[in-house]
Write a protein that holds these residues in place. Structure first.
Motif, PDB file in Angstrom:
ATOM      1  N   GLU A  88      40.797  45.417  37.169  1.00  0.00           N
ATOM      2  CA  GLU A  88      42.094  46.065  36.996  1.00  0.00           C
ATOM      3  C   GLU A  88      42.691  46.447  38.345  1.00  0.00           C
ATOM      4  O   GLU A  88      43.896  46.266  38.578  1.00  0.00           O
ATOM      5  CB  GLU A  88      41.935  47.315  36.123  1.00  0.00           C
ATOM      6  CG  GLU A  88      41.631  47.048  34.662  1.00  0.00           C
ATOM      7  CD  GLU A  88      41.460  48.333  33.883  1.00  0.00           C
ATOM      8  OE1 GLU A  88      41.743  49.406  34.453  1.00  0.00           O
ATOM      9  OE2 GLU A  88      41.054  48.278  32.708  1.00  0.00           O
ATOM     10  N   ALA A  89      41.843  46.996  39.226  1.00  0.00           N
ATOM     11  CA  ALA A  89      42.344  47.417  40.537  1.00  0.00           C
ATOM     12  C   ALA A  89      42.847  46.224  41.345  1.00  0.00           C
ATOM     13  O   ALA A  89      43.845  46.316  42.069  1.00  0.00           O
ATOM     14  CB  ALA A  89      41.243  48.158  41.294  1.00  0.00           C
ATOM     15  N   ARG A  90      42.172  45.091  41.229  1.00  0.00           N
ATOM     16  CA  ARG A  90      42.617  43.890  41.936  1.00  0.00           C
ATOM     17  C   ARG A  90      43.961  43.408  41.380  1.00  0.00           C
ATOM     18  O   ARG A  90      44.838  42.981  42.141  1.00  0.00           O
ATOM     19  CB  ARG A  90      41.563  42.793  41.816  1.00  0.00           C
ATOM     20  CG  ARG A  90      40.304  43.044  42.632  1.00  0.00           C
ATOM     21  CD  ARG A  90      39.319  41.886  42.510  1.00  0.00           C
ATOM     22  NE  ARG A  90      38.126  42.116  43.289  1.00  0.00           N
ATOM     23  CZ  ARG A  90      38.023  41.866  44.596  1.00  0.00           C
ATOM     24  NH1 ARG A  90      39.066  41.359  45.253  1.00  0.00           N
ATOM     25  NH2 ARG A  90      36.901  42.093  45.243  1.00  0.00           N
ATOM     26  N   ASP A  91      44.104  43.470  40.067  1.00  0.00           N
ATOM     27  CA  ASP A  91      45.376  43.071  39.476  1.00  0.00           C
ATOM     28  C   ASP A  91      46.500  44.007  39.921  1.00  0.00           C
ATOM     29  O   ASP A  91      47.630  43.560  40.215  1.00  0.00           O
ATOM     30  CB  ASP A  91      45.275  43.074  37.953  1.00  0.00           C
ATOM     31  CG  ASP A  91      44.373  41.960  37.434  1.00  0.00           C
ATOM     32  OD1 ASP A  91      44.139  40.988  38.186  1.00  0.00           O
ATOM     33  OD2 ASP A  91      43.877  42.079  36.282  1.00  0.00           O
ATOM     34  N   GLN A 131      45.812  41.154  43.820  1.00  0.00           N
ATOM     35  CA  GLN A 131      44.692  40.366  44.345  1.00  0.00           C
ATOM     36  C   GLN A 131      44.547  40.463  45.862  1.00  0.00           C
ATOM     37  O   GLN A 131      43.889  39.630  46.479  1.00  0.00           O
ATOM     38  CB  GLN A 131      44.837  38.899  43.929  1.00  0.00           C
ATOM     39  CG  GLN A 131      44.846  38.674  42.428  1.00  0.00           C
ATOM     40  CD  GLN A 131      43.566  39.138  41.753  1.00  0.00           C
ATOM     41  OE1 GLN A 131      42.480  38.997  42.320  1.00  0.00           O
ATOM     42  NE2 GLN A 131      43.685  39.687  40.552  1.00  0.00           N
ATOM     43  N   GLU A 132      45.146  41.496  46.475  1.00  0.00           N
ATOM     44  CA  GLU A 132      44.988  41.693  47.920  1.00  0.00           C
ATOM     45  C   GLU A 132      43.886  42.726  48.139  1.00  0.00           C
ATOM     46  O   GLU A 132      44.050  43.900  47.808  1.00  0.00           O
ATOM     47  CB  GLU A 132      46.293  42.167  48.539  1.00  0.00           C
ATOM     48  CG  GLU A 132      47.407  41.127  48.484  1.00  0.00           C
ATOM     49  CD  GLU A 132      48.662  41.605  49.196  1.00  0.00           C
ATOM     50  OE1 GLU A 132      48.584  42.668  49.858  1.00  0.00           O
ATOM     51  OE2 GLU A 132      49.699  40.924  49.103  1.00  0.00           O
ATOM     52  N   ASP A 133      42.768  42.265  48.712  1.00  0.00           N
ATOM     53  CA  ASP A 133      41.606  43.151  48.875  1.00  0.00           C
ATOM     54  C   ASP A 133      41.936  44.375  49.716  1.00  0.00           C
ATOM     55  O   ASP A 133      41.398  45.462  49.499  1.00  0.00           O
ATOM     56  CB  ASP A 133      40.449  42.377  49.509  1.00  0.00           C
ATOM     57  CG  ASP A 133      39.900  41.309  48.579  1.00  0.00           C
ATOM     58  OD1 ASP A 133      40.154  41.413  47.363  1.00  0.00           O
ATOM     59  OD2 ASP A 133      39.218  40.375  49.069  1.00  0.00           O
ATOM     60  N   ALA A 134      42.795  44.216  50.685  1.00  0.00           N
ATOM     61  CA  ALA A 134      43.105  45.350  51.562  1.00  0.00           C
ATOM     62  C   ALA A 134      43.806  46.474  50.816  1.00  0.00           C
ATOM     63  O   ALA A 134      43.751  47.637  51.241  1.00  0.00           O
ATOM     64  CB  ALA A 134      43.972  44.877  52.732  1.00  0.00           C
ATOM     65  N   ALA A 135      44.488  46.127  49.728  1.00  0.00           N
ATOM     66  CA  ALA A 135      45.227  47.146  48.977  1.00  0.00           C
ATOM     67  C   ALA A 135      44.427  47.750  47.841  1.00  0.00           C
ATOM     68  O   ALA A 135      44.898  48.670  47.171  1.00  0.00           O
ATOM     69  CB  ALA A 135      46.519  46.540  48.434  1.00  0.00           C
TER      70      ALA A 135
END
Length: 552
Positions: free
Chosen positions: A100-103, A107-111
């Motif tokens: 969920e957090a990636r969505d 899909q930006e790992d830094a965010a």
């Protein structure tokens, strides 16, 4: 699900071996859920309407016992499966929360938010789900989740023992909760120690299991135990919890030695009031004495001197990093730091005038007793950690032998009983020829001292694989549980460099102050030249022998 059903059905028709295990494993959690659902549906229907199943007319006792054993087998397996299920639920929830957090972050790992925060949020969801499913409070659900994780990840011996019903789920979860301050590697070490102790803990209750875990933790992490005690001591407090029917619980969180002294003083006062005609229960009399004294009412307790046994090895007394726990009579193991300050005050001479010989005021005040404590050397068995034996020809246990039983057993020896001991009990009744000796004696609560009425047999047993004082309790159902005393000292852990470990050390503890209570030949040796009586120095040779004395 139809595929799973056919898989199980095909496996059943093709083999008489444990096919169902492989079939359920192949079918995954859906197959396991269906299996438990089917069994659960059947058991629920029988529980609601058993028909003539429990008609006792003509029913054999053995059939009932067999049913109870089978129920325990199912419960043990279910407890272990539930622990694994809870951990699996938590892992899936963490995975889903990360997705969920990636969505959310495109899909930006830094965010993506920190993994620590995401794990905390996921565990909150798991805790809530577990609370709703099991009908327990969120707090209890959180504790169960944390303990289940430790059991599955770091404590295979305890998890297996729970599945095999060698340990109750309450005891297993209590141990897992006790080691929450350790890391994974240390949890595995504690688990290995407790796994080795399983044969000696067959009849241990939850309190005894907690004590064993605490002793193992102090053995592995002596410095950490010291720091944890100092931190916990700062949290002493008194709280009130509303009760029912106009009552409330007053809870005092105190250092162990102070709490034990307070409890013993109230118990003695209750016995005095009972002897004077008190017609209420022992606990009620203790509560009355506490209220009268704190509020200054008539009947307040007068100041008295109390005798409390504190047992500590010479290693722990002189080397705080040795790892040996101290034991408080009627309480159990504590970090040595918890009693070291009181022991220093107890053995210090009385200070008539502040600053005359020592700096600072007298630790017991201006009216402190002249006799602070008597330190007696006790010797333990080099492998079991139990105290040496003494015997007596009298029916009643003499004061010295009573002390030995209390120090050796620390609490009631009844299987799974967590009560404090109240009486000295002949294992083989005196009326049946049982001697008044350390081997035939044990500490018991009031209920367990009625063993002749509710147990089929209680007897000392010899075990070639497990040395020490072991007592087998057999019920009328034929089930036998074996209890053993708490080790008061443990063999020193070998140093990494391979040095020879020191020999077994003695233990020291306050002795009864009344003259004539102890047989000096049976309980202690005269201190060697150069060592004052009352010191805690141990005789190395005495620790290697098992003395037997006879009470005159």
């Amino acid at each position: 699900m139809s595929t799973t059903n056919s898989t199980i059905g095909d496996a059943e028709s093709s083999s008489n071996s444990p096919w169902s295990i492989d079939a359920v494993r192949a079918g995954g959690m859906d197959a396991l859920a269906q299996l438990l659902g089917d069994v659960g549906f059947l058991l629920e229907a029988l529980a609601k309407d058993p028909g003539d199943l429990f008609e006792t007319q003509g029913m054999a006792r053995g059939g009932i016992t067999h049913l109870m054993v089978s129920e325990q087998v199912i419960r043990g397996a279910q407890d272990a499966l539930e622990a694994r299920t809870v951990v699996a639920l938590a892992e899936v929830t963490r995975r889903d929360r990360l997705a969920e957090a990636r969505d959310e972050a495109a899909q930006e790992d830094a965010a993506v938010r920190s993994s620590t925060l995401l794990d905390k949020q996921a565990d909150g969801r798991t805790r809530r789900d577990l609370s709703l499913i099991t009908r327990c409070s969120p707090s209890a659900a959180g504790s169960s989740l944390a303990s289940a994780r430790r059991l599955v990840a770091s404590m295979p011996n305890m998890l297996t023992a729970m599945a095999e019903r060698n340990v109750s789920s309450r005891a297993a979860y209590a141990v897992a909760g006790s080691v929450s301050v350790l890391d994974g590697a240390q949890c595995q070490e504690v688990d290995a120690i407790l796994g080795e102790r399983l044969p000696s803990l067959d009849g241990a209750g939850v309190r005894r299991w907690r004590d064993e875990a605490a002793a193992a933790m102090m053995d592995l992490d002596a410095e950490g135990a010291l720091l944890r005690h100092r931190r916990a001591r700062k949290g002493r407090a008194v709280t009130i919890i509303p009760g029912e029917h106009g009552m409330a619980d007053l809870h005092a969180h105190l250092p162990a030695i102070d709490a034990r002294l307070l409890h013993k003083r109230l118990s003695l006062e209750a016995e005095r009031r009972r002897a004077e005609g008190g017609d209420v229960g022992h606990g009620a009399l203790m509560a009355d004495a506490l209220v009268d004294t704190v509020l200054g009412r008539d009947g307040a307790m007068e100041q008295v001197e109390l005798d409390l046994g504190v047992i500590i090895t010479d290693r722990a007394l002189f080397r705080p990093d040795a790892g040996d726990p101290a034991h408080i009579e009627g309480y159990g193991p504590v970090p040595p730091e918890a009693v070291r300050e009181q022991l220093r005050a107890a053995v210090a001479p009385r200070r008539a005038e502040p600053g005359a010989e020592h700096d600072g005021p007298d630790p017991y005040g201006e009216d402190g007793p002249a006799t602070r404590a008597t330190i007696r050397r006790l010797f333990t068995h080099p492998t079991t950690g139990e105290l040496v034996a003494v015997e007596s020809r009298g029916r009643a246990f003499p004061p010295a032998l009573e002390k030995f039983l209390t120090w050796r057993d620390t609490s009631c020896r009844g299987p799974f009983c967590n009560a404090q001991s109240r009486q000295n009990d002949h294992i083989r009744p005196y009326a049946q020829g049982g001697p008044t000796s350390l081997d035939n004696g044990q500490d018991a609560c009031l209920h367990c001292n009625q063993k002749e009425n509710d147990a089929l047999a209680v007897e000392c047993v010899d075990d070639l694989e497990n040395a020490g004082h072991r007592v087998a309790w057999t019920g009328h159902s034929g089930v036998t549980r074996v209890t053993a005393p708490t080790p008061l000292s443990r063999p020193p852990r070998p140093s990494p460099a391979g040095d020879q470990p020191p020999g077994p050390a003695g233990t020291a503890g306050p002795d009864e102050s009344a003259p004539g209570n102890a047989d000096p030949n049976a309980l202690a040796q005269e201190p060697p030249a150069g060592i004052e009586r009352g010191s805690a120095a141990a005789d190395p040779e005495g620790a290697r022998r098992r003395d037997r004395g006879t009470d005159p």
